[in-house]
Motif scaffolding. Structure first.
Motif, PDB file in Angstrom:
ATOM      1  N   GLY A 100       7.280  -1.536   3.245  1.00 32.46           N
ATOM      2  CA  GLY A 100       7.509  -1.687   1.802  1.00 32.46           C
ATOM      3  C   GLY A 100       7.125  -0.395   1.086  1.00 32.46           C
ATOM      4  N   CYS A 101       7.329  -0.351  -0.205  1.00 29.71           N
ATOM      5  CA  CYS A 101       6.914   0.832  -0.974  1.00 29.71           C
ATOM      6  C   CYS A 101       5.883   0.396  -2.009  1.00 29.71           C
ATOM      7  CB  CYS A 101       8.111   1.455  -1.678  1.00 29.71           C
ATOM      8  SG  CYS A 101       7.640   2.669  -2.940  1.00 29.71           S
ATOM      9  N   PRO A 102       4.644   0.886  -1.889  1.00 29.04           N
ATOM     10  CA  PRO A 102       3.597   0.477  -2.836  1.00 29.04           C
ATOM     11  C   PRO A 102       3.963   0.771  -4.287  1.00 29.04           C
ATOM     12  CG  PRO A 102       2.646   1.716  -1.011  1.00 29.04           C
ATOM     13  CD  PRO A 102       4.132   1.785  -0.842  1.00 29.04           C
ATOM     14  N   MET A 103       4.697   1.839  -4.528  1.00 27.87           N
ATOM     15  CA  MET A 103       5.082   2.110  -5.925  1.00 27.87           C
ATOM     16  C   MET A 103       6.073   1.053  -6.425  1.00 27.87           C
ATOM     17  SD  MET A 103       6.459   5.368  -7.963  1.00 27.87           S
ATOM     18  CE  MET A 103       7.655   6.022  -6.836  1.00 27.87           C
ATOM     19  N   ALA A 104       7.045   0.700  -5.593  1.00 25.17           N
ATOM     20  CA  ALA A 104       8.006  -0.330  -6.007  1.00 25.17           C
ATOM     21  C   ALA A 104       7.258  -1.625  -6.335  1.00 25.17           C
ATOM     22  CB  ALA A 104       9.035  -0.559  -4.906  1.00 25.17           C
ATOM     23  N   MET A 139       3.813   3.691   5.083  1.00 23.89           N
ATOM     24  CA  MET A 139       4.977   2.794   5.063  1.00 23.89           C
ATOM     25  C   MET A 139       6.230   3.468   5.632  1.00 23.89           C
ATOM     26  SD  MET A 139       3.958   0.056   3.995  1.00 23.89           S
ATOM     27  CE  MET A 139       2.253  -0.270   3.743  1.00 23.89           C
ATOM     28  N   MET A 140       6.256   4.783   5.556  1.00 23.23           N
ATOM     29  CA  MET A 140       7.408   5.530   6.073  1.00 23.23           C
ATOM     30  C   MET A 140       7.270   5.797   7.573  1.00 23.23           C
ATOM     31  SD  MET A 140       9.968   6.556   4.177  1.00 23.23           S
ATOM     32  CE  MET A 140      10.486   6.513   2.459  1.00 23.23           C
ATOM     33  N   LYS A 141       6.160   5.378   8.154  1.00 26.36           N
ATOM     34  CA  LYS A 141       5.924   5.671   9.574  1.00 26.36           C
ATOM     35  C   LYS A 141       6.011   4.409  10.439  1.00 26.36           C
ATOM     36  CE  LYS A 141       4.958   9.755   8.079  1.00 26.36           C
ATOM     37  NZ  LYS A 141       6.130  10.582   7.834  1.00 26.36           N
ATOM     38  N   CYS A 200       3.280   6.900  -7.074  1.00 32.00           N
ATOM     39  CA  CYS A 200       3.309   6.913  -5.618  1.00 32.00           C
ATOM     40  C   CYS A 200       1.929   7.333  -5.111  1.00 32.00           C
ATOM     41  CB  CYS A 200       4.372   7.910  -5.143  1.00 32.00           C
ATOM     42  SG  CYS A 200       4.174   8.310  -3.399  1.00 32.00           S
ATOM     43  N   PRO A 201       1.239   6.458  -4.382  1.00 30.33           N
ATOM     44  CA  PRO A 201      -0.117   6.810  -3.925  1.00 30.33           C
ATOM     45  C   PRO A 201      -0.117   8.052  -3.033  1.00 30.33           C
ATOM     46  CG  PRO A 201       0.359   4.473  -3.539  1.00 30.33           C
ATOM     47  CD  PRO A 201       1.642   5.099  -3.987  1.00 30.33           C
ATOM     48  N   THR A 202       0.953   8.272  -2.300  1.00 27.38           N
ATOM     49  CA  THR A 202       1.016   9.432  -1.402  1.00 27.38           C
ATOM     50  C   THR A 202       1.074  10.732  -2.206  1.00 27.38           C
ATOM     51  OG1 THR A 202       2.154   8.100   0.230  1.00 27.38           O
ATOM     52  CG2 THR A 202       2.396  10.481   0.441  1.00 27.38           C
ATOM     53  N   HIS A 203       1.939  10.778  -3.193  1.00 25.13           N
ATOM     54  CA  HIS A 203       2.058  12.016  -3.982  1.00 25.13           C
ATOM     55  C   HIS A 203       0.879  12.201  -4.934  1.00 25.13           C
ATOM     56  CE1 HIS A 203       6.157  11.917  -2.378  1.00 25.13           C
ATOM     57  NE2 HIS A 203       6.087  13.219  -2.523  1.00 25.13           N
ATOM     58  N   MET A 204       0.208  11.112  -5.291  1.00 27.78           N
ATOM     59  CA  MET A 204      -0.982  11.231  -6.138  1.00 27.78           C
ATOM     60  C   MET A 204      -2.104  11.960  -5.411  1.00 27.78           C
ATOM     61  SD  MET A 204      -1.001  10.344  -9.238  1.00 27.78           S
ATOM     62  CE  MET A 204      -1.478   9.153 -10.445  1.00 27.78           C
ATOM     63  N   PRO A 217       8.855  15.732  -7.588  1.00 29.44           N
ATOM     64  CA  PRO A 217       8.479  15.295  -8.940  1.00 29.44           C
ATOM     65  C   PRO A 217       7.735  13.961  -9.013  1.00 29.44           C
ATOM     66  CG  PRO A 217      10.857  15.202  -8.657  1.00 29.44           C
ATOM     67  CD  PRO A 217      10.307  15.827  -7.416  1.00 29.44           C
ATOM     68  N   GLU A 218       7.428  13.341  -7.870  1.00 26.14           N
ATOM     69  CA  GLU A 218       6.504  12.197  -7.901  1.00 26.14           C
ATOM     70  C   GLU A 218       5.055  12.677  -7.980  1.00 26.14           C
ATOM     71  OE1 GLU A 218       7.226   9.565  -4.591  1.00 26.14           O
ATOM     72  OE2 GLU A 218       9.303   9.271  -5.178  1.00 26.14           O
ATOM     73  N   ALA A 219       4.859  13.989  -7.827  1.00 22.45           N
ATOM     74  CA  ALA A 219       3.495  14.543  -7.967  1.00 22.45           C
ATOM     75  C   ALA A 219       3.126  14.564  -9.449  1.00 22.45           C
ATOM     76  CB  ALA A 219       3.454  15.947  -7.381  1.00 22.45           C
ATOM     77  N   ASN A 259      14.175  11.283   4.993  1.00 29.20           N
ATOM     78  CA  ASN A 259      13.523  12.556   5.353  1.00 29.20           C
ATOM     79  C   ASN A 259      12.048  12.414   5.722  1.00 29.20           C
ATOM     80  OD1 ASN A 259      15.678  14.396   4.922  1.00 29.20           O
ATOM     81  ND2 ASN A 259      15.420  14.192   2.707  1.00 29.20           N
ATOM     82  N   TYR A 260      11.378  11.345   5.298  1.00 27.90           N
ATOM     83  CA  TYR A 260       9.945  11.201   5.575  1.00 27.90           C
ATOM     84  C   TYR A 260       9.660  10.502   6.905  1.00 27.90           C
ATOM     85  CZ  TYR A 260       9.084  12.089   0.538  1.00 27.90           C
ATOM     86  OH  TYR A 260       9.012  12.622  -0.713  1.00 27.90           O
ATOM     87  N   GLN A 261      10.713  10.075   7.601  1.00 26.60           N
ATOM     88  CA  GLN A 261      10.497   9.298   8.832  1.00 26.60           C
ATOM     89  C   GLN A 261       9.953  10.169   9.968  1.00 26.60           C
ATOM     90  OE1 GLN A 261      11.207   5.782   9.470  1.00 26.60           O
ATOM     91  NE2 GLN A 261      10.966   5.865   7.254  1.00 26.60           N
TER      92      GLN A 261
HETATM   93  S1  SF4 Z   1       6.190   8.065  -0.304  1.00 30.30           S
HETATM   94 FE1  SF4 Z   1       7.957   6.920  -1.039  1.00 30.30          FE
HETATM   95  S2  SF4 Z   1       7.843   4.974   0.067  1.00 30.30           S
HETATM   96 FE2  SF4 Z   1       5.832   5.916   0.245  1.00 30.30          FE
HETATM   97  S3  SF4 Z   1       4.691   5.037  -1.491  1.00 30.30           S
HETATM   98 FE3  SF4 Z   1       5.554   6.970  -2.165  1.00 30.30          FE
HETATM   99  S4  SF4 Z   1       7.437   6.376  -3.176  1.00 30.30           S
HETATM  100 FE4  SF4 Z   1       6.843   4.633  -1.889  1.00 30.30          FE
END
Ligand code: SF4
Length: 306
Positions: A88-92, A265-267, A175-179, A202-204, A28-30
């Motif tokens: 990649g995913c920075p959180m992973a 990373m999703m782009k 997740c840096p994006t939701h932070m 809920p990653e916020a 969905n984020y693409q």
């Molecule tokens: S939005 Fe998804 S892919 Fe991007 S950093 Fe956050 S958890 Fe990882």
């Protein structure tokens, strides 16, 4: 290489989809251009289920790497292609298998609950996986006499702990994006759109979730957007989500809670590298069998809840 227009690239991708017996799965984020050529657009749980059930020979995965790994682990006989290896995913990356081994030694009686946003190596050390769509349900089902370690998202973990009343040892990832979504931004949006409802992922952070009307996975947001009678929806997640929500609900207005919530990373996937991936069968995602064997178990356990 000859330059193709977007329309020509789309035509060629559709031809290759048939030739290769391929399916294009897209998160969905693409970017919109990648959502528009997908066979299926969804959240990570929906994409895992699709990947496990498809009869295609090739899965072109437009998401981040851990999602493509999950697809491969569920269907190792298929070719799974990731158009850009940079996604990649920075959180992973915040959870290393070696560090999890140490934590497990400190809490030998604990069950490890792992968000799918994690590497295959970390999943291989886990008892069960969750996505944001099913984390509350999965955790609520776990034996009450067992300690729980939640990896790697401390925000999702804190939310799930509160919803289930279960105490959990939280890994310090996020997740840096939701932070980047803050209470101040939310309050500002509420002042600007006093009649709007607020949905957040809920990653916020928990203080943001507390001020929202609903905390939802991206799949949950799609369903909510269709059913709500609200005409304005303040949406607290990665900005790519607004594209799909607006496309499917043109009569409603979706307002980004934070303009800064972009995951670079999703782009990374675009029409040109999706086409290149299909033409050259690149980049094939494979997980070594000795890791896959253990990592697929917690994923399959999770899928039983779906
Ligand atoms: S939005 Fe998804 S892919 Fe991007 S950093 Fe956050 S958890 Fe990882």
């Amino acid at each position: 290489m000859e330059m193709l227009t977007d329309k020509e690239m789309v035509t060629r991708i559709c031809e290759l989809r048939k030739e290769l017996n391929a399916v294009i799965l897209t998160h969905n984020y693409q970017l919109g251009e990648v959502q528009d050529i997908a066979d299926f657009v969804g959240d990570s749980l929906e994409l895992s289920i699709k990947a496990s059930k498809t009869t295609a020979d090739v899965i072109v995965f437009c998401g981040v790497k851990f999602m493509a790994e999950t697809a491969y682990m569920l269907s190792p006989e298929k070719t799974v292609l990731l158009p850009s290896l940079a996604s990649g995913c920075p959180m992973a990356d915040m959870a290393e298998a070696e560090d999890l081994k140490k934590m497990k030694k400190e809490h030998p009686d604990a069950l490890v609950v792992t968000y799918v946003n994690s590497s295959a190596e970390v999943k291989a050390l886990s008892d069960i996986c969750v996505t944001s769509a099913n984390a509350v349900k999965v955790v609520a089902s776990l034996p009450e006499d067992r300690k729980l370690i939640f990896v790697p998202d401390k925000n999702l973990g804190a939310y799930v702990a509160r919803e289930t009343g279960r105490e959990m040892i939280l890994w310090p990832g996020y997740c840096p994006t939701h932070m980047r979504i803050t209470v101040a931004q939310l309050e500002q949006r509420k002042r600007e759109y006093p009649d709007a409802v607020v949905i957040v992922h809920p990653e916020a952070r928990l203080d943001v979730i507390d001020l929202a009307d609903e905390a939802l996975s991206t799949g949950g947001m799609i369903k909510f957007a269709k059913s709500t009678t609200a005409k304005q929806i303040i949406t607290g997640t990665e900005l790519g989500m607004i594209y799909r929500l607006s496309k499917e609900n043109p009569e409603k207005q979706f307002i980004a809670l934070s303009e800064q919530a972009i995951c670079p990373m999703m782009k990374m996937h675009r029409l040109d590298n999706v086409l290149a991936a299909m033409e050259h069968k690149q980049h094939s995602i494979v997980v070594p069998e000795e890791i896959r064997r253990d990592a697929v178990k917690p994923i399959e356990k999770m899928l039983q809840f779906s």
